[in-house]
Write a protein that holds these residues in place. Structure first.
Motif, PDB file in Angstrom:
ATOM      1  N   LEU A 235       5.658   0.159 -13.593  1.00 26.82           N
ATOM      2  CA  LEU A 235       6.534  -0.842 -14.208  1.00 26.82           C
ATOM      3  C   LEU A 235       6.674  -2.094 -13.347  1.00 26.82           C
ATOM      4  O   LEU A 235       6.792  -3.200 -13.873  1.00 26.82           O
ATOM      5  N   ILE A 236       6.719  -1.909 -12.051  1.00 27.79           N
ATOM      6  CA  ILE A 236       6.807  -3.015 -11.092  1.00 27.79           C
ATOM      7  C   ILE A 236       5.587  -2.884 -10.194  1.00 27.79           C
ATOM      8  O   ILE A 236       5.557  -2.052  -9.290  1.00 27.79           O
ATOM      9  N   PRO A 237       4.547  -3.667 -10.455  1.00 29.63           N
ATOM     10  CA  PRO A 237       3.253  -3.447  -9.804  1.00 29.63           C
ATOM     11  C   PRO A 237       3.302  -3.658  -8.290  1.00 29.63           C
ATOM     12  O   PRO A 237       4.127  -4.430  -7.793  1.00 29.63           O
ATOM     13  N   PRO A 238       2.391  -3.013  -7.573  1.00 30.65           N
ATOM     14  CA  PRO A 238       2.351  -3.153  -6.125  1.00 30.65           C
ATOM     15  C   PRO A 238       1.561  -4.380  -5.661  1.00 30.65           C
ATOM     16  O   PRO A 238       1.145  -4.452  -4.513  1.00 30.65           O
ATOM     17  N   HIS A 239       1.376  -5.345  -6.544  1.00 32.70           N
ATOM     18  CA  HIS A 239       0.604  -6.534  -6.190  1.00 32.70           C
ATOM     19  C   HIS A 239       1.140  -7.753  -6.935  1.00 32.70           C
ATOM     20  O   HIS A 239       1.772  -7.634  -7.990  1.00 32.70           O
ATOM     21  N   ALA A 240       0.875  -8.914  -6.357  1.00 32.08           N
ATOM     22  CA  ALA A 240       1.209 -10.187  -7.008  1.00 32.08           C
ATOM     23  C   ALA A 240       0.265 -11.251  -6.456  1.00 32.08           C
ATOM     24  O   ALA A 240      -0.097 -11.208  -5.277  1.00 32.08           O
ATOM     25  N   THR A 241      -0.124 -12.187  -7.295  1.00 30.35           N
ATOM     26  CA  THR A 241      -0.940 -13.326  -6.869  1.00 30.35           C
ATOM     27  C   THR A 241      -0.250 -14.588  -7.343  1.00 30.35           C
ATOM     28  O   THR A 241       0.104 -14.705  -8.515  1.00 30.35           O
ATOM     29  N   LEU A 242      -0.059 -15.519  -6.403  1.00 26.79           N
ATOM     30  CA  LEU A 242       0.705 -16.735  -6.682  1.00 26.79           C
ATOM     31  C   LEU A 242      -0.078 -17.968  -6.267  1.00 26.79           C
ATOM     32  O   LEU A 242      -0.804 -17.945  -5.263  1.00 26.79           O
ATOM     33  N   PRO A 243       0.095 -19.072  -6.999  1.00 30.25           N
ATOM     34  CA  PRO A 243      -0.587 -20.308  -6.634  1.00 30.25           C
ATOM     35  C   PRO A 243       0.041 -20.956  -5.399  1.00 30.25           C
ATOM     36  O   PRO A 243       1.260 -20.905  -5.199  1.00 30.25           O
TER      37      PRO A 243
ATOM     38  N   PRO B  20       0.814  -1.217   0.000  1.00 38.19           N
ATOM     39  CA  PRO B  20       0.000   0.000   0.000  1.00 38.19           C
ATOM     40  C   PRO B  20       0.854   1.277   0.000  1.00 38.19           C
ATOM     41  O   PRO B  20       0.717   2.141   0.867  1.00 38.19           O
ATOM     42  N   HIS B  21       1.755   1.366  -0.944  1.00 41.51           N
ATOM     43  CA  HIS B  21       2.648   2.518  -1.060  1.00 41.51           C
ATOM     44  C   HIS B  21       2.703   2.942  -2.525  1.00 41.51           C
ATOM     45  O   HIS B  21       2.699   2.107  -3.420  1.00 41.51           O
ATOM     46  N   ALA B  22       2.826   4.250  -2.764  1.00 40.81           N
ATOM     47  CA  ALA B  22       2.864   4.788  -4.122  1.00 40.81           C
ATOM     48  C   ALA B  22       4.245   4.732  -4.737  1.00 40.81           C
ATOM     49  O   ALA B  22       4.432   5.144  -5.881  1.00 40.81           O
ATOM     50  N   THR B  23       5.238   4.211  -4.004  1.00 40.30           N
ATOM     51  CA  THR B  23       6.621   4.244  -4.504  1.00 40.30           C
ATOM     52  C   THR B  23       7.345   2.918  -4.313  1.00 40.30           C
ATOM     53  O   THR B  23       8.574   2.896  -4.183  1.00 40.30           O
ATOM     54  N   ALA B  24       6.627   1.802  -4.319  1.00 43.22           N
ATOM     55  CA  ALA B  24       7.266   0.487  -4.188  1.00 43.22           C
ATOM     56  C   ALA B  24       6.456  -0.524  -4.982  1.00 43.22           C
ATOM     57  O   ALA B  24       5.292  -0.284  -5.306  1.00 43.22           O
ATOM     58  N   GLY B  25       7.064  -1.645  -5.301  1.00 43.94           N
ATOM     59  CA  GLY B  25       6.382  -2.677  -6.059  1.00 43.94           C
ATOM     60  C   GLY B  25       6.881  -4.063  -5.695  1.00 43.94           C
ATOM     61  O   GLY B  25       7.787  -4.215  -4.869  1.00 43.94           O
ATOM     62  N   LEU B  26       6.298  -5.060  -6.330  1.00 42.50           N
ATOM     63  CA  LEU B  26       6.655  -6.454  -6.088  1.00 42.50           C
ATOM     64  C   LEU B  26       7.119  -7.096  -7.387  1.00 42.50           C
ATOM     65  O   LEU B  26       6.514  -6.889  -8.436  1.00 42.50           O
ATOM     66  N   ALA B  27       8.191  -7.856  -7.309  1.00 40.55           N
ATOM     67  CA  ALA B  27       8.735  -8.537  -8.491  1.00 40.55           C
ATOM     68  C   ALA B  27       9.018  -9.990  -8.127  1.00 40.55           C
ATOM     69  O   ALA B  27       9.388 -10.301  -7.000  1.00 40.55           O
TER      70      ALA B  27
END
Length: 138
Positions: free
Chosen positions: A96-104, A45-52
């Protein structure tokens, strides 16, 4: 169906970082999934970080930061101008590096590839306090 969620609080420091979250995710799933299949969702929940999702420890994390320097230079070209010099680029990062990820999750375990890790990418040197919400649905 079961749903469980928690917030992971991290201090990333005053430098640009790629922080491996895989261990935290596995610990959360050991409690939340209890051997079930489902999905792990992560949200920053930040405007300046993402998940890879990437390989760590072999230089790929440093390569990612180097690539971001080429794509998003920390200079005065950005219209968003508060904070450290070049901070405007940090606000472009989540595009470019979204703030979300969904994994199985299968049998309570993350289904990652052999060299894949879940990483928080944080180029914002002005805000070292970060949160990541982990949610399991299964």
């Amino acid at each position: 169906m079961a749903f469980d969620t928690t917030i992971l609080s991290l201090t990333t420091g005053s430098t640009e970082t790629v922080t491996d979250l895989t261990r935290y995710c596995e610990d959360f799933l050991a409690r939340a999934a209890q051997g079930r299949d489902g999905l792990l969702n992560l949200f920053v929940p930040h405007a300046t970080a993402g998940l890879a999702i990437l390989e760590t420890g072999s230089g790929s994390d440093d390569d990612l930061l180097a690539a971001l320097h080429l794509l998003l230079p920390a200079d005065d070209r950005w219209q968003h101008r508060h904070g450290s010099a070049g901070h405007g680029r940090d606000h472009v990062l989540p595009a470019l590096i979204p703030p979300h990820a969904t994994l199985p999750v299968i049998g309570g375990q993350l289904e990652l590839g052999t060299w894949q890790s879940i990483c928080l990418v944080d180029t914002n040197r002005d805000n070292p306090q970060r949160q990541v919400r982990l949610s399991f649905l299964g």
